[in-house]
Scaffold this motif. Structure first.
Motif, PDB file in Angstrom:
ATOM      1  N   MET A   1       0.856  -1.149  -0.120  1.00 24.28           N
ATOM      2  CA  MET A   1      -0.112   0.126  -0.072  1.00 24.28           C
ATOM      3  C   MET A   1       0.753   1.185   0.083  1.00 24.28           C
ATOM      4  O   MET A   1       1.352   1.729   1.083  1.00 24.28           O
ATOM      5  CB  MET A   1      -1.073  -0.021   1.014  1.00 24.28           C
ATOM      6  CG  MET A   1      -1.822   1.325   1.289  1.00 24.28           C
ATOM      7  SD  MET A   1      -3.065   1.112   2.575  1.00 24.28           S
ATOM      8  CE  MET A   1      -2.062   0.823   3.872  1.00 24.28           C
ATOM      9  N   ALA A   2       1.147   1.816  -1.269  1.00 21.90           N
ATOM     10  CA  ALA A   2       2.208   2.852  -1.217  1.00 21.90           C
ATOM     11  C   ALA A   2       1.333   4.313  -1.044  1.00 21.90           C
ATOM     12  O   ALA A   2       0.242   4.383  -1.595  1.00 21.90           O
ATOM     13  CB  ALA A   2       2.847   2.776  -2.831  1.00 21.90           C
ATOM     14  N   THR A  77     -11.512   2.802  -3.759  1.00 27.54           N
ATOM     15  CA  THR A  77     -10.226   2.744  -4.240  1.00 27.54           C
ATOM     16  C   THR A  77      -9.249   3.397  -3.216  1.00 27.54           C
ATOM     17  O   THR A  77      -8.211   3.155  -3.121  1.00 27.54           O
ATOM     18  CB  THR A  77     -10.453   3.654  -5.349  1.00 27.54           C
ATOM     19  OG1 THR A  77     -11.134   2.929  -6.543  1.00 27.54           O
ATOM     20  CG2 THR A  77      -8.795   3.655  -6.226  1.00 27.54           C
ATOM     21  N   SER A  78      -9.840   4.636  -2.726  1.00 27.41           N
ATOM     22  CA  SER A  78      -8.883   5.322  -1.709  1.00 27.41           C
ATOM     23  C   SER A  78      -8.734   4.287  -0.441  1.00 27.41           C
ATOM     24  O   SER A  78      -7.661   4.385   0.000  1.00 27.41           O
ATOM     25  CB  SER A  78      -9.733   6.484  -1.255  1.00 27.41           C
ATOM     26  OG  SER A  78      -8.758   7.232  -0.467  1.00 27.41           O
ATOM     27  N   VAL A  79      -9.860   3.638  -0.099  1.00 24.77           N
ATOM     28  CA  VAL A  79      -9.648   2.728   1.033  1.00 24.77           C
ATOM     29  C   VAL A  79      -8.648   1.638   0.867  1.00 24.77           C
ATOM     30  O   VAL A  79      -7.613   1.355   1.722  1.00 24.77           O
ATOM     31  CB  VAL A  79     -11.017   2.289   1.690  1.00 24.77           C
ATOM     32  CG1 VAL A  79     -10.789   1.194   2.726  1.00 24.77           C
ATOM     33  CG2 VAL A  79     -11.928   3.433   2.065  1.00 24.77           C
ATOM     34  N   GLU A  80      -8.849   0.909  -0.394  1.00 20.60           N
ATOM     35  CA  GLU A  80      -8.286  -0.292  -0.817  1.00 20.60           C
ATOM     36  C   GLU A  80      -6.720  -0.038  -1.011  1.00 20.60           C
ATOM     37  O   GLU A  80      -6.013  -0.827  -0.734  1.00 20.60           O
ATOM     38  CB  GLU A  80      -8.930  -1.111  -1.655  1.00 20.60           C
ATOM     39  CG  GLU A  80     -10.314  -1.458  -1.555  1.00 20.60           C
ATOM     40  CD  GLU A  80     -11.041  -2.250  -2.633  1.00 20.60           C
ATOM     41  OE1 GLU A  80     -10.494  -2.039  -3.628  1.00 20.60           O
ATOM     42  OE2 GLU A  80     -12.291  -2.535  -2.467  1.00 20.60           O
ATOM     43  N   GLY A  83      -5.567   3.147   2.166  1.00 23.07           N
ATOM     44  CA  GLY A  83      -6.080   2.855   3.583  1.00 23.07           C
ATOM     45  C   GLY A  83      -6.991   3.883   4.256  1.00 23.07           C
ATOM     46  O   GLY A  83      -7.414   3.585   5.274  1.00 23.07           O
ATOM     47  N   GLY A  84      -7.436   4.674   3.692  1.00 23.47           N
ATOM     48  CA  GLY A  84      -8.440   5.457   3.940  1.00 23.47           C
ATOM     49  C   GLY A  84      -8.808   6.598   2.985  1.00 23.47           C
ATOM     50  O   GLY A  84      -8.549   6.956   2.105  1.00 23.47           O
ATOM     51  N   VAL A  85      -9.750   7.720   3.548  1.00 22.50           N
ATOM     52  CA  VAL A  85      -9.821   8.916   3.043  1.00 22.50           C
ATOM     53  C   VAL A  85      -9.582  10.002   4.078  1.00 22.50           C
ATOM     54  O   VAL A  85     -10.095  10.048   5.024  1.00 22.50           O
ATOM     55  CB  VAL A  85     -11.351   9.246   2.511  1.00 22.50           C
ATOM     56  CG1 VAL A  85     -11.652  10.513   1.885  1.00 22.50           C
ATOM     57  CG2 VAL A  85     -11.763   7.908   1.794  1.00 22.50           C
ATOM     58  N   ALA A 130     -15.468   5.952   5.848  1.00 21.84           N
ATOM     59  CA  ALA A 130     -13.633   5.546   5.341  1.00 21.84           C
ATOM     60  C   ALA A 130     -13.009   6.091   6.148  1.00 21.84           C
ATOM     61  O   ALA A 130     -12.185   5.324   6.690  1.00 21.84           O
ATOM     62  CB  ALA A 130     -13.683   5.623   3.928  1.00 21.84           C
ATOM     63  N   HIS A 131     -13.080   7.160   6.499  1.00 17.23           N
ATOM     64  CA  HIS A 131     -11.980   7.960   7.385  1.00 17.23           C
ATOM     65  C   HIS A 131     -12.164   7.530   8.771  1.00 17.23           C
ATOM     66  O   HIS A 131     -11.131   7.095   9.209  1.00 17.23           O
ATOM     67  CB  HIS A 131     -12.499   9.483   7.621  1.00 17.23           C
ATOM     68  CG  HIS A 131     -11.798  10.190   8.818  1.00 17.23           C
ATOM     69  ND1 HIS A 131     -10.379  10.399   8.597  1.00 17.23           N
ATOM     70  CD2 HIS A 131     -12.269  10.660  10.036  1.00 17.23           C
ATOM     71  CE1 HIS A 131      -9.974  11.103   9.727  1.00 17.23           C
ATOM     72  NE2 HIS A 131     -11.261  11.135  10.449  1.00 17.23           N
ATOM     73  N   ALA A 132     -13.314   6.994   9.327  1.00 18.49           N
ATOM     74  CA  ALA A 132     -13.570   6.419  10.592  1.00 18.49           C
ATOM     75  C   ALA A 132     -12.932   4.959  10.807  1.00 18.49           C
ATOM     76  O   ALA A 132     -12.507   4.443  11.696  1.00 18.49           O
ATOM     77  CB  ALA A 132     -14.988   6.600  11.025  1.00 18.49           C
ATOM     78  N   GLU A 133     -13.045   4.242   9.741  1.00 14.42           N
ATOM     79  CA  GLU A 133     -12.699   2.974   9.607  1.00 14.42           C
ATOM     80  C   GLU A 133     -11.468   2.696   8.757  1.00 14.42           C
ATOM     81  O   GLU A 133     -11.108   1.440   8.781  1.00 14.42           O
ATOM     82  CB  GLU A 133     -13.759   2.304   8.926  1.00 14.42           C
ATOM     83  CG  GLU A 133     -15.193   2.401   9.766  1.00 14.42           C
ATOM     84  CD  GLU A 133     -16.504   1.757   8.692  1.00 14.42           C
ATOM     85  OE1 GLU A 133     -16.149   1.025   7.890  1.00 14.42           O
ATOM     86  OE2 GLU A 133     -17.629   1.824   9.400  1.00 14.42           O
ATOM     87  N   GLY A 134     -10.893   3.569   8.247  1.00 18.20           N
ATOM     88  CA  GLY A 134      -9.561   3.345   7.341  1.00 18.20           C
ATOM     89  C   GLY A 134      -8.403   3.117   8.011  1.00 18.20           C
ATOM     90  O   GLY A 134      -7.437   2.916   7.319  1.00 18.20           O
ATOM     91  N   GLY A 135      -8.480   3.250   9.401  1.00 15.54           N
ATOM     92  CA  GLY A 135      -7.070   2.979   9.856  1.00 15.54           C
ATOM     93  C   GLY A 135      -5.895   4.208   9.806  1.00 15.54           C
ATOM     94  O   GLY A 135      -4.752   4.072  10.062  1.00 15.54           O
ATOM     95  N   GLN A 136      -6.780   5.328   9.701  1.00 15.29           N
ATOM     96  CA  GLN A 136      -5.696   6.673   9.560  1.00 15.29           C
ATOM     97  C   GLN A 136      -5.402   7.159  10.938  1.00 15.29           C
ATOM     98  O   GLN A 136      -4.761   7.953  11.086  1.00 15.29           O
ATOM     99  CB  GLN A 136      -6.653   7.619   8.439  1.00 15.29           C
ATOM    100  CG  GLN A 136      -6.814   7.105   7.216  1.00 15.29           C
ATOM    101  CD  GLN A 136      -5.251   6.988   6.493  1.00 15.29           C
ATOM    102  OE1 GLN A 136      -4.444   7.935   6.480  1.00 15.29           O
ATOM    103  NE2 GLN A 136      -5.156   5.926   5.999  1.00 15.29           N
ATOM    104  N   GLY A 137      -6.267   6.669  11.890  1.00 12.66           N
ATOM    105  CA  GLY A 137      -5.903   7.459  13.204  1.00 12.66           C
ATOM    106  C   GLY A 137      -7.178   8.319  13.987  1.00 12.66           C
ATOM    107  O   GLY A 137      -7.381   9.077  13.086  1.00 12.66           O
TER     108      GLY A 137
END
Length: 256
Positions: A1-2, A77-80, A83-85, A130-137
């Motif tokens: 995941m670059a 696409t952004s999540v996969e 990692g998130g939005v 996606a922001h809440a669940e995407g693992g971004q913190g």
């Protein structure tokens, strides 16, 4: 995941040209990973190539953002891939024919409202999820830039003006409803900007004839990059306490 060195990802709709392209390039220049969404496949591909040639990370998603399946594909696409939005730049939009209310056809009204106002609605809650669940913190702010807003009733025809005033309400509602989740919603109100957009209007019809005098004091046309700079600012930590704002970028046109 670059991802880019900044660590954030941004979705830019209408990224294939004009303000959207300038915003995508500006974010990429700061190390933000870009999802470039556009109906125009060639334009989306070109901006991704520009970003990659400069050492950035980007992916194109092509489709009509007024279709739910396309909105889902952009967010997925952004999540996969990244990692998130973190940031949604909801820029894609169209002009009307400058038609006065009595002259607006059903087709013109439906198309302008659908693209400029209705299309953003599905993207915002999906981006928030996606922001809440995407693992971004949990402390990562999600800067949402609503479609370009308007503060003047004479910005264009009835359909366009109604759609843009609707964006103002949508932006403010998002700001209030989601601020406890750390999500900010702001919009930019651009004035005349040097882009390739063309208004398909008969100059002798009532709308353009009535609007003509209102454009005398429009001010200096902006470059797309000047609008992009404002977008990047609204999504930055420097704007961390700016929420529900409509920022004019119009050389004082809204002040006339």
């Amino acid at each position: 995941m670059a991802t880019g060195p900044d660590g954030r990802s941004v979705i830019v709709t209408g990224a294939g040209s004009g303000i959207g392209r300038a915003a995508a390039l500006a974010f990429a220049g700061q190390g933000v990973t870009v999802v470039a969404a556009d109906l125009n496949a060639e334009g989306a591909k070109e901006v991704v190539e520009q970003i990659e040639e400069a050492g950035g990370v980007a992916v194109a998603v092509v489709g009509d953002l007024s279709e739910q399946a396309v909105v889902d594909r952009v967010v997925e696409t952004s999540v996969e891939r990244f990692g998130g939005v973190d940031v949604l730049v909801d820029n894609a939009g169209i002009m009307d024919r400058m038609s006065a209310l009595a002259d607006v056809t059903d087709a013109e009204w439906e198309r302008v409202i659908r693209v400029n106002l209705t299309a953003p609605l599905p993207a915002h809650p999906r981006g928030a999820a996606a922001h809440a669940e995407g693992g971004q913190g949990g402390d990562r702010e999600h800067g949402v830039r609503g479609r370009s807003a308007r503060q003047r009733g004479s910005a264009a025809g009835a359909a366009y003006t109604a759609s843009k005033h609707g964006v103002v309400g949508l932006t403010k509602s998002l700001a209030v409803m989601y601020r406890k989740q750390g999500i900010r919603a702001n919009a930019m109100a651009p004035g005349g900007t040097q882009t390739g957009i063309v208004v398909d209007a008969a100059q002798d019809s009532h709308g353009p004839a009535a609007l003509g005098p209102h454009f005398v004091n429009i001010g200096k046309p902006a470059r797309a990059g000047e609008q992009a700079a404002a977008i990047v600012f609204l999504a930055s930590d420097a704007a961390s306490n700016i929420n529900g704002a409509i920022l004019p970028v119009d050389d004082g046109w809204a002040a006339v």
